[in-house]
Design a protein around this motif. Structure first.
Motif, PDB file in Angstrom:
ATOM      1  N   GLY A   9       0.859  -1.217  -0.067  1.00  0.00           N
ATOM      2  CA  GLY A   9      -0.104   0.109   0.007  1.00  0.00           C
ATOM      3  C   GLY A   9       0.937   1.208   0.067  1.00  0.00           C
ATOM      4  N   GLY A  10       0.273   2.544  -0.176  1.00  0.00           N
ATOM      5  CA  GLY A  10       0.936   3.625  -0.410  1.00  0.00           C
ATOM      6  C   GLY A  10      -0.073   4.509  -0.858  1.00  0.00           C
ATOM      7  N   LEU A  11       0.858   5.828  -1.191  1.00  0.00           N
ATOM      8  CA  LEU A  11      -0.123   6.781  -1.906  1.00  0.00           C
ATOM      9  C   LEU A  11       0.371   6.926  -3.445  1.00  0.00           C
ATOM     10  CD1 LEU A  11      -1.206   9.798  -1.617  1.00  0.00           C
ATOM     11  CD2 LEU A  11       0.927  10.681  -1.376  1.00  0.00           C
ATOM     12  N   VAL A  12      -0.862   7.029  -3.981  1.00  0.00           N
ATOM     13  CA  VAL A  12      -0.528   6.975  -5.619  1.00  0.00           C
ATOM     14  C   VAL A  12      -1.773   7.986  -6.143  1.00  0.00           C
ATOM     15  CG1 VAL A  12      -2.613   5.214  -5.625  1.00  0.00           C
ATOM     16  CG2 VAL A  12      -0.582   5.398  -7.571  1.00  0.00           C
ATOM     17  N   GLN A  13      -1.304   8.640  -7.315  1.00  0.00           N
ATOM     18  CA  GLN A  13      -2.234   9.675  -7.770  1.00  0.00           C
ATOM     19  C   GLN A  13      -3.339   8.919  -8.584  1.00  0.00           C
ATOM     20  OE1 GLN A  13       0.544  12.068 -10.487  1.00  0.00           O
ATOM     21  NE2 GLN A  13       0.913  13.183  -8.672  1.00  0.00           N
ATOM     22  N   PRO A  14      -4.273   9.644  -9.011  1.00  0.00           N
ATOM     23  CA  PRO A  14      -5.613   8.974  -9.768  1.00  0.00           C
ATOM     24  C   PRO A  14      -5.130   8.646 -11.047  1.00  0.00           C
ATOM     25  CG  PRO A  14      -6.270  10.930  -8.686  1.00  0.00           C
ATOM     26  CD  PRO A  14      -4.766  11.000  -8.304  1.00  0.00           C
ATOM     27  N   GLY A  15      -5.242   7.571 -11.488  1.00  0.00           N
ATOM     28  CA  GLY A  15      -5.219   6.997 -12.926  1.00  0.00           C
ATOM     29  C   GLY A  15      -3.796   6.103 -12.575  1.00  0.00           C
ATOM     30  N   GLY A  16      -3.196   6.041 -11.196  1.00  0.00           N
ATOM     31  CA  GLY A  16      -2.038   5.397 -11.258  1.00  0.00           C
ATOM     32  C   GLY A  16      -2.277   4.022 -10.976  1.00  0.00           C
ATOM     33  N   SER A  17      -1.246   2.960 -10.799  1.00  0.00           N
ATOM     34  CA  SER A  17      -1.158   1.618 -10.382  1.00  0.00           C
ATOM     35  C   SER A  17      -0.437   1.313  -9.126  1.00  0.00           C
ATOM     36  CB  SER A  17      -0.733   0.784 -11.523  1.00  0.00           C
ATOM     37  OG  SER A  17      -1.394   1.395 -12.811  1.00  0.00           O
ATOM     38  N   LEU A  18      -1.022   0.023  -8.449  1.00  0.00           N
ATOM     39  CA  LEU A  18      -0.316  -0.409  -7.342  1.00  0.00           C
ATOM     40  C   LEU A  18      -0.520  -1.759  -7.242  1.00  0.00           C
ATOM     41  CD1 LEU A  18      -1.225   1.802  -4.338  1.00  0.00           C
ATOM     42  CD2 LEU A  18       1.350   1.389  -5.232  1.00  0.00           C
ATOM     43  N   ARG A  19       0.552  -2.676  -6.783  1.00  0.00           N
ATOM     44  CA  ARG A  19       0.253  -4.021  -6.460  1.00  0.00           C
ATOM     45  C   ARG A  19       0.515  -4.442  -5.231  1.00  0.00           C
ATOM     46  NH1 ARG A  19       3.638  -9.134  -8.958  1.00  0.00           N
ATOM     47  NH2 ARG A  19       5.184  -8.408  -7.025  1.00  0.00           N
ATOM     48  N   LEU A  20      -0.790  -5.035  -4.552  1.00  0.00           N
ATOM     49  CA  LEU A  20      -0.635  -5.361  -3.119  1.00  0.00           C
ATOM     50  C   LEU A  20      -0.355  -6.906  -3.212  1.00  0.00           C
ATOM     51  CD1 LEU A  20      -4.040  -3.802  -1.784  1.00  0.00           C
ATOM     52  CD2 LEU A  20      -1.754  -2.798  -1.991  1.00  0.00           C
ATOM     53  N   SER A  21       0.530  -7.139  -1.991  1.00  0.00           N
ATOM     54  CA  SER A  21       0.887  -8.649  -1.864  1.00  0.00           C
ATOM     55  C   SER A  21       0.341  -9.019  -0.581  1.00  0.00           C
ATOM     56  CB  SER A  21       2.341  -8.623  -1.786  1.00  0.00           C
ATOM     57  OG  SER A  21       2.852  -8.213  -3.119  1.00  0.00           O
ATOM     58  N   CYS A  22       0.050 -10.543  -0.535  1.00  0.00           N
ATOM     59  CA  CYS A  22      -0.463 -10.855   0.852  1.00  0.00           C
ATOM     60  C   CYS A  22       0.378 -12.197   0.945  1.00  0.00           C
ATOM     61  CB  CYS A  22      -1.886 -11.346   0.639  1.00  0.00           C
ATOM     62  SG  CYS A  22      -2.541 -12.226   2.038  1.00  0.00           S
ATOM     63  N   ALA A  23       1.172 -12.252   1.900  1.00  0.00           N
ATOM     64  CA  ALA A  23       1.987 -13.558   2.123  1.00  0.00           C
ATOM     65  C   ALA A  23       1.437 -14.321   3.105  1.00  0.00           C
ATOM     66  CB  ALA A  23       3.438 -12.985   2.701  1.00  0.00           C
ATOM     67  N   ALA A  24       1.235 -15.649   2.768  1.00  0.00           N
ATOM     68  CA  ALA A  24       0.423 -16.517   3.615  1.00  0.00           C
ATOM     69  C   ALA A  24       1.359 -17.479   4.436  1.00  0.00           C
ATOM     70  CB  ALA A  24      -0.749 -17.156   3.004  1.00  0.00           C
ATOM     71  N   SER A  25       1.038 -18.050   5.515  1.00  0.00           N
ATOM     72  CA  SER A  25       1.932 -19.154   6.159  1.00  0.00           C
ATOM     73  C   SER A  25       0.846 -19.958   7.061  1.00  0.00           C
ATOM     74  CB  SER A  25       3.001 -18.553   6.711  1.00  0.00           C
ATOM     75  OG  SER A  25       2.837 -17.504   7.795  1.00  0.00           O
ATOM     76  N   GLY A  26       1.330 -20.958   7.569  1.00  0.00           N
ATOM     77  CA  GLY A  26       0.666 -21.736   8.449  1.00  0.00           C
ATOM     78  C   GLY A  26      -0.380 -22.528   8.159  1.00  0.00           C
ATOM     79  N   PHE A  27      -0.495 -22.780   6.805  1.00  0.00           N
ATOM     80  CA  PHE A  27      -1.646 -23.608   6.169  1.00  0.00           C
ATOM     81  C   PHE A  27      -1.067 -24.142   4.784  1.00  0.00           C
ATOM     82  CE2 PHE A  27      -3.727 -20.551   3.439  1.00  0.00           C
ATOM     83  CZ  PHE A  27      -3.230 -19.455   3.806  1.00  0.00           C
ATOM     84  N   THR A  28      -1.842 -25.169   4.373  1.00  0.00           N
ATOM     85  CA  THR A  28      -1.563 -25.652   2.901  1.00  0.00           C
ATOM     86  C   THR A  28      -2.076 -24.550   1.908  1.00  0.00           C
ATOM     87  OG1 THR A  28      -1.512 -27.887   3.686  1.00  0.00           O
ATOM     88  CG2 THR A  28      -1.846 -27.605   1.375  1.00  0.00           C
ATOM     89  N   PHE A  29      -1.490 -23.617   1.555  1.00  0.00           N
ATOM     90  CA  PHE A  29      -1.948 -22.520   0.645  1.00  0.00           C
ATOM     91  C   PHE A  29      -2.646 -23.137  -0.656  1.00  0.00           C
ATOM     92  CE2 PHE A  29      -1.012 -19.358  -2.461  1.00  0.00           C
ATOM     93  CZ  PHE A  29      -1.772 -17.963  -1.955  1.00  0.00           C
TER      94      PHE A  29
END
Length: 122
Positions: A9-29
């Motif tokens: 996450g973070g600050l982005v201007q309208p029309g821009g792009s971001l990629r969020l990540s979710c790191a998982a652990s403790g189960f059979t992903f």
């Protein structure tokens, strides 16, 4: 211990792009579906997107983000992503990643991360 940890996450201007990540652990992903929800300032939770387990792999999107956001998963890295393009001010929210109870969307969510803030503003 089941853990899901969001980042990107973070600050982005309208029309821009971001990629969020979710790191998982403790189960059979590979066996479980994963979801993203968000909470805008002063608003309730809104479901954003979900992806089923590796044996089904169907994806689902809220109408508000369809054709702009893309959910995906890298099973070798135990990570789910949310690629967000053409961002609007209305996308400003804390984004949460969740592990679902089973492999399909209908199974619901039983673990949530702590969230990552996305702010869309000029």
């Amino acid at each position: 211990e089941v853990q899901v940890v969001e980042s990107g996450g973070g600050l982005v201007q309208p029309g821009g792009s971001l990629r969020l990540s979710c790191a998982a652990s403790g189960f059979t992903f590979d066996d479980y579906a994963m979801s993203w929800v968000r909470q805008a300032p002063g608003k309730g939770l809104e479901w954003v997107s979900s992806i089923e387990n590796v044996y089904m792999r169907n994806t689902y999107y809220a109408d508000s983000v369809k054709d702009r956001f893309t959910i995906s998963r890298d099973n070798a890295k135990n990570t789910v992503y949310l690629q967000m393009n053409s961002l609007k001010s209305g996308d400003t929210a804390v984004y949460y990643c969740g592990k679902m109870m089973g492999g399909a969307l209908s199974e619901g969510v039983d673990h949530w991360g702590r969230g990552t803030l996305v702010t869309v503003s000029s």
